[in-house]
Design an enzyme around this catalytic site. Structure first.
Site, PDB file in Angstrom:
ATOM      1  N   CYS A 172       0.819  -1.210   0.000  1.00  0.00           N
ATOM      2  CA  CYS A 172       0.000   0.000   0.000  1.00  0.00           C
ATOM      3  C   CYS A 172       0.854   1.261   0.000  1.00  0.00           C
ATOM      4  O   CYS A 172       1.930   1.288   0.590  1.00  0.00           O
ATOM      5  CB  CYS A 172      -0.877   0.025   1.234  1.00  0.00           C
ATOM      6  SG  CYS A 172      -1.953  -1.384   1.370  1.00  0.00           S
ATOM      7  N   ARG A 176       5.774  -0.643  -6.143  1.00  0.00           N
ATOM      8  CA  ARG A 176       5.765  -1.396  -4.885  1.00  0.00           C
ATOM      9  C   ARG A 176       4.694  -2.487  -4.873  1.00  0.00           C
ATOM     10  O   ARG A 176       4.668  -3.292  -3.956  1.00  0.00           O
ATOM     11  CB  ARG A 176       5.532  -0.433  -3.732  1.00  0.00           C
ATOM     12  CG  ARG A 176       6.696   0.498  -3.660  1.00  0.00           C
ATOM     13  CD  ARG A 176       6.733   1.326  -2.433  1.00  0.00           C
ATOM     14  NE  ARG A 176       8.036   1.927  -2.372  1.00  0.00           N
ATOM     15  CZ  ARG A 176       8.796   1.983  -1.307  1.00  0.00           C
ATOM     16  NH1 ARG A 176       8.358   1.494  -0.191  1.00  0.00           N
ATOM     17  NH2 ARG A 176       9.973   2.528  -1.351  1.00  0.00           N
ATOM     18  N   TRP A 179      -2.886  -2.815  -1.494  1.00  0.00           N
ATOM     19  CA  TRP A 179      -2.466  -4.209  -1.700  1.00  0.00           C
ATOM     20  C   TRP A 179      -3.297  -4.997  -0.693  1.00  0.00           C
ATOM     21  O   TRP A 179      -3.110  -4.872   0.518  1.00  0.00           O
ATOM     22  CB  TRP A 179      -0.969  -4.344  -1.420  1.00  0.00           C
ATOM     23  CG  TRP A 179      -0.400  -5.695  -1.722  1.00  0.00           C
ATOM     24  CD1 TRP A 179       0.049  -6.137  -2.938  1.00  0.00           C
ATOM     25  CD2 TRP A 179      -0.177  -6.770  -0.803  1.00  0.00           C
ATOM     26  NE1 TRP A 179       0.521  -7.424  -2.828  1.00  0.00           N
ATOM     27  CE2 TRP A 179       0.393  -7.840  -1.527  1.00  0.00           C
ATOM     28  CE3 TRP A 179      -0.409  -6.945   0.554  1.00  0.00           C
ATOM     29  CZ2 TRP A 179       0.737  -9.046  -0.941  1.00  0.00           C
ATOM     30  CZ3 TRP A 179      -0.066  -8.157   1.139  1.00  0.00           C
ATOM     31  CH2 TRP A 179       0.502  -9.194   0.389  1.00  0.00           C
ATOM     32  N   ASN A 195      -2.317   2.522   5.643  1.00  0.00           N
ATOM     33  CA  ASN A 195      -1.383   1.413   5.417  1.00  0.00           C
ATOM     34  C   ASN A 195      -1.222   0.669   6.727  1.00  0.00           C
ATOM     35  O   ASN A 195      -1.091   1.299   7.779  1.00  0.00           O
ATOM     36  CB  ASN A 195       0.006   1.939   5.013  1.00  0.00           C
ATOM     37  CG  ASN A 195       0.036   2.435   3.592  1.00  0.00           C
ATOM     38  OD1 ASN A 195      -0.970   2.406   2.900  1.00  0.00           O
ATOM     39  ND2 ASN A 195       1.191   2.904   3.163  1.00  0.00           N
ATOM     40  N   GLY A 196      -1.184  -0.652   6.657  1.00  0.00           N
ATOM     41  CA  GLY A 196      -1.005  -1.443   7.876  1.00  0.00           C
ATOM     42  C   GLY A 196      -2.188  -2.357   8.082  1.00  0.00           C
ATOM     43  O   GLY A 196      -3.000  -2.569   7.181  1.00  0.00           O
ATOM     44  N   GLU A 241      18.132 -18.847  -3.657  1.00  0.00           N
ATOM     45  CA  GLU A 241      17.874 -17.567  -4.321  1.00  0.00           C
ATOM     46  C   GLU A 241      17.507 -17.779  -5.801  1.00  0.00           C
ATOM     47  O   GLU A 241      16.596 -17.131  -6.323  1.00  0.00           O
ATOM     48  CB  GLU A 241      19.099 -16.648  -4.161  1.00  0.00           C
ATOM     49  CG  GLU A 241      18.998 -15.293  -4.838  1.00  0.00           C
ATOM     50  CD  GLU A 241      17.799 -14.451  -4.429  1.00  0.00           C
ATOM     51  OE1 GLU A 241      17.098 -14.793  -3.464  1.00  0.00           O
ATOM     52  OE2 GLU A 241      17.534 -13.444  -5.118  1.00  0.00           O
ATOM     53  N   LYS A 248      13.955 -16.602  -7.473  1.00  0.00           N
ATOM     54  CA  LYS A 248      13.878 -15.699  -8.630  1.00  0.00           C
ATOM     55  C   LYS A 248      12.974 -16.294  -9.696  1.00  0.00           C
ATOM     56  O   LYS A 248      12.127 -15.621 -10.248  1.00  0.00           O
ATOM     57  CB  LYS A 248      15.259 -15.441  -9.244  1.00  0.00           C
ATOM     58  CG  LYS A 248      16.173 -14.498  -8.515  1.00  0.00           C
ATOM     59  CD  LYS A 248      15.719 -13.064  -8.453  1.00  0.00           C
ATOM     60  CE  LYS A 248      14.862 -12.803  -7.269  1.00  0.00           C
ATOM     61  NZ  LYS A 248      15.372 -12.397  -6.044  1.00  0.00           N
ATOM     62  N   GLU A 293       9.098 -16.483  -8.518  1.00  0.00           N
ATOM     63  CA  GLU A 293       8.353 -15.240  -8.313  1.00  0.00           C
ATOM     64  C   GLU A 293       8.023 -14.525  -9.624  1.00  0.00           C
ATOM     65  O   GLU A 293       6.989 -13.889  -9.726  1.00  0.00           O
ATOM     66  CB  GLU A 293       9.036 -14.307  -7.307  1.00  0.00           C
ATOM     67  CG  GLU A 293      10.339 -13.711  -7.737  1.00  0.00           C
ATOM     68  CD  GLU A 293      10.985 -12.855  -6.654  1.00  0.00           C
ATOM     69  OE1 GLU A 293      10.280 -12.153  -5.927  1.00  0.00           O
ATOM     70  OE2 GLU A 293      12.224 -12.891  -6.558  1.00  0.00           O
ATOM     71  N   HIS A 306      16.287 -38.069   0.244  1.00  0.00           N
ATOM     72  CA  HIS A 306      15.523 -38.415   1.447  1.00  0.00           C
ATOM     73  C   HIS A 306      14.025 -38.159   1.261  1.00  0.00           C
ATOM     74  O   HIS A 306      13.310 -37.961   2.233  1.00  0.00           O
ATOM     75  CB  HIS A 306      16.067 -37.646   2.656  1.00  0.00           C
ATOM     76  CG  HIS A 306      17.471 -38.045   2.990  1.00  0.00           C
ATOM     77  ND1 HIS A 306      17.791 -39.242   3.582  1.00  0.00           N
ATOM     78  CD2 HIS A 306      18.662 -37.432   2.739  1.00  0.00           C
ATOM     79  CE1 HIS A 306      19.104 -39.337   3.709  1.00  0.00           C
ATOM     80  NE2 HIS A 306      19.655 -38.254   3.198  1.00  0.00           N
ATOM     81  N   LYS A 319       6.727  -4.745  -3.515  1.00  0.00           N
ATOM     82  CA  LYS A 319       8.162  -4.463  -3.369  1.00  0.00           C
ATOM     83  C   LYS A 319       8.543  -4.271  -1.911  1.00  0.00           C
ATOM     84  O   LYS A 319       9.604  -4.676  -1.476  1.00  0.00           O
ATOM     85  CB  LYS A 319       8.515  -3.216  -4.190  1.00  0.00           C
ATOM     86  CG  LYS A 319       9.989  -2.866  -4.202  1.00  0.00           C
ATOM     87  CD  LYS A 319      10.773  -3.884  -4.994  1.00  0.00           C
ATOM     88  CE  LYS A 319      12.279  -3.685  -4.903  1.00  0.00           C
ATOM     89  NZ  LYS A 319      12.993  -4.933  -5.220  1.00  0.00           N
TER      90      LYS A 319
HETATM   91  C1  F6R Z   1      12.404 -11.279  -3.706  1.00  0.00           C
HETATM   92  C2  F6R Z   1      12.375 -10.132  -2.819  1.00  0.00           C
HETATM   93  C3  F6R Z   1      11.866 -10.320  -1.442  1.00  0.00           C
HETATM   94  C4  F6R Z   1      12.569  -9.365  -0.466  1.00  0.00           C
HETATM   95  C5  F6R Z   1      11.930  -9.455   0.921  1.00  0.00           C
HETATM   96  C6  F6R Z   1      12.645  -8.561   1.919  1.00  0.00           C
HETATM   97  O1  F6R Z   1      12.986 -10.971  -4.926  1.00  0.00           O
HETATM   98  O2  F6R Z   1      12.723  -9.046  -3.200  1.00  0.00           O
HETATM   99  O3  F6R Z   1      11.985 -11.642  -1.018  1.00  0.00           O
HETATM  100  O4  F6R Z   1      13.929  -9.688  -0.402  1.00  0.00           O
HETATM  101  O5  F6R Z   1      10.588  -9.066   0.830  1.00  0.00           O
HETATM  102  O6  F6R Z   1      12.595  -7.236   1.523  1.00  0.00           O
HETATM  103  P1  F6R Z   1      13.587  -6.154   2.099  1.00  0.00           P
HETATM  104  O7  F6R Z   1      14.952  -6.527   1.651  1.00  0.00           O
HETATM  105  O8  F6R Z   1      13.112  -4.868   1.521  1.00  0.00           O
HETATM  106  O9  F6R Z   1      13.483  -6.207   3.590  1.00  0.00           O
END
Ligand code: F6R
Length: 599
Positions: A2, A28, A74, A98-99, A475, A479, A482, A498, A594
């Protein structure tokens, strides 16, 4: 997640300012948008399910007002639809929020008993109802806000209009960021500084349980008892305010390429000679390092765990912030808690940090966004210099985090005299050459596109590795899933047999990296196990490995302190090209935000 924007002006029409601010916050992640303004004493609310552009089209071209609030939602409580979108109006009160209001159901019942009726499923409408109830009861907005803060559990950044007072925007804050921008006969409110940077660089930061009243020429901020506070006016120091895609089709690709410079920029103060490493905090007194973060930032912590334990001889534990905040963490004065966050606003990471701070143990942070909530709460912060990261999938922020943690581990090993100076100088030389080292890996587009063609129609993909390569597998897998929506899982290479190996069938893609010479042979054996069951294997390695049925992506041989920065790039680009082939919305994947500012 949000986003909030508000503005009140002497004579400027604020509606374009509100829409502009919402557009800045679009990356975001959100699913609906809305705004409210007052014109000739009348409150007007416009909301849409969809994009800010849809909101813009929905608003009449003649709309004009000197005061307004706006929001991108959001969804948390209630479906994605126009009714649940903000602003919410109840009685005389209109808010964007927001929240999460955690006790909203109890509050809702109480308000219903008093005759209130609600239209949406949103917790925000209940917050508006409660503010309206107290405002009418006390006939005093200060008392109403103070009472509201006492009664509400959860997190809130609220921006509010009151029908009775068409010249003032009210704000209330707890556990969700909110800033007030100071302009010239024009003031602004935003959840994130970039939303108002086009108009002002000067702003006040609201802390928890503070509230404020903002008119076109006055900003007054109060504590929870209603005392006026003298707050410091900040000036935004960040760079890279305007970020466009340039020649790139997507922000994600641009940001992957930018890693050539962002890694170097991040570690630059510490790598010019060996003594520069002493500019980093001295961690020798700590017996244990805890790293706490979410998602990709947590994966950066996992690569560092290997370096701290293997080369700096210091125990290192890595925790998901969402779990850490609710468990016993066995802290003492010999433990350093390191928090990693790109946005500096992640709710779980912030809450975990507050928990450590309450117990008065040492904290250190690795944060990308300057002056963010996490940066402000830390004892000490080291900034990554990744610049603004727009794509939801983190790439350049991740490698900056990994690089900074690497030099931190190297500095600790140097202080403890665990690595010979000659070896350290060689590693520093590699850090100084990182741009040149990364270039060929970034340029091998054909390889990644070809692999993408082979995997983009698959429904399940596996990533495996051992030690640091396991952290990279996690990681790589994140990637891919997502942005391409292909189901994928990361496994410690030795663990597959296992249970999970039962999922390997003919042509199941399995990715691995083998960059740790002491155990590479073991990883290759695990690949052979899956090949025997029909898997199609792809291997990133710095060794001369030639095996039937394994497609090798070769990277340069460099020190373990640098290697993860190279290994991750093929994973990032394979995910990118796969998502592109599938026609996915790469920069704004479905359901994701984001900056994750709710629990
Ligand atoms: C994935 C991604 C998320 C962030 C996570 C933490 O590509 O970007 O998994 O890494 O939401 O976000 P920050 O680093 O902003 O605390």
């Amino acid at each position: 997640m949000c986003g909030i924007v508000g503005s009140v002006s002497t004579k400027t029409n604020v509606i374009p300012i509100l829409l502009d601010g919402l557009k800045t916050l679009e990356y975001r992640g959100y699913d609906s948008a809305g705004l409210a303004y007052i014109k000739d004493g009348n409150l007007i609310i416009n909301k849409v399910k969809g994009r800010v552009k849809d909101l813009e089209n929905h608003i009449s071209k003649e709309s004009n007002s000197n005061i307004g609030i706006a929001h991108t939602r959001w969804a948390t409580h209630g479906k994605v639809n126009e009714t649940n979108a903000h602003p919410h109006n109840v009685g005389k009160i209109t808010i964007v929020h927001n929240g999460i209001i955690e006790n909203f159901s109890k509050l809702k019942h109480k308000l219903e008993e008093k005759g209130y009726e609600f239209k949406s499923e949103s917790d925000t409408e209940i917050a508006a109802g409660l503010l309206d109830y107290y405002y009418k009861k006390y006939e005093n907005i200060d008392k109403a806000i103070q009472k509201f803060m006492k009664k509400v559990d959860g997190s809130y950044a609220i921006c509010m209009l009151i029908n009775d007072n068409p010249n003032t925007i009210y704000v209330i804050k707890k556990d969700s960021p909110l800033i007030i921008g100071k302009g010239n006969n024009e003031n602004y409110i935003a959840s994130d500084v970039p939303a108002i940077l086009k108009y002002t660089k000067n702003y006040y930061i609201l802390e928890d349980y503070e509230y404020g009243k903002i008119t076109n020429n006055n900003i007054t901020i109060y504590d929870k008892e209603g005392n006026i506070l003298k707050k410091e006016l900040k000036e935004y120091q960040g760079s890279d305010l305007t970020s466009d895609k340039g020649i790139y089709e997507h922000y994600m690709l641009k940001e992957i390429i930018e890693q050539q410079t962002t890694i170097r920029k991040t570690v630059n103060p510490y790598i010019n000679n060996i003594k520069d490493l002493l500019k980093l905090p001295d961690l020798t007194k700590y017996e244990r390092i805890d790293i706490i973060a979410c998602g990709t930032a947590m994966h950066a912590g996992l690569t560092a765990k290997y370096l701290f334990e293997q080369y700096s001889n210091t125990k290192c534990e890595v925790f998901l912030a969402s779990e850490y905040r609710y468990q016993n963490n066995f802290l003492n004065n010999n433990v350093l808690s390191i928090f990693i966050s790109q946005s500096g606003e992640t709710a779980d990471t912030l809450a975990a940090l507050k928990k450590v701070k309450e117990e008065k143990y040492d904290t250190l942070g690795i944060v990308n966004v300057k002056e963010s909530s996490i940066a402000r709460a830390l004892d000490k912060v080291l900034y990554t210099e990744a610049g603004t990261e727009i794509a939801v999938a983190s790439t350049k922020a991740y490698t900056s985090q990994v690089a900074l943690l690497s030099v931190l581990a190297l500095s600790l090993a140097y202080r403890k005299k665990l690595i010979k100076e000659e070896k350290i100088n060689k590693i520093l030389e590699e850090f100084r050459s990182i741009t040149q080292i990364l270039t060929p890996i970034l340029e091998d587009t054909i390889t990644y596109e070809n692999i993408a063609k082979e995997i983009y129609e698959k429904s399940d993909i596996f990533y495996i590795g051992r030690t640091i390569d396991y952290a990279l597998a996690m990681e790589g897998s994140l990637k891919l899933k997502e942005i391409s929506y292909i189901h994928s899982e990361a496994y410690a290479a030795g663990e597959l047999k296992h249970g999970t190996i039962s999922l390997i069938t003919k042509d199941t893609p399995v990715f691995a990296s083998a960059t740790n010479k002491y155990i590479n042979a073991k990883t290759i054996s695990n690949l052979k196990e899956v090949i025997a069951r029909g898997a199609k294997c792809y291997l990133i390695t710095d060794e001369d490995i030639k095996e039937d049925n394994i497609k090798v992506i070769k990277i340069k041989k460099v020190s373990m302190f640098i290697k993860p920065l190279l290994t991750i790039i093929p994973y990032q680009l394979i995910a990118y090209y796969t998502a592109k082939l599938k026609g996915c919305d790469i920069d704004k994947p479905r359901n994701l935000a984001k900056s994750v500012t709710v629990e």
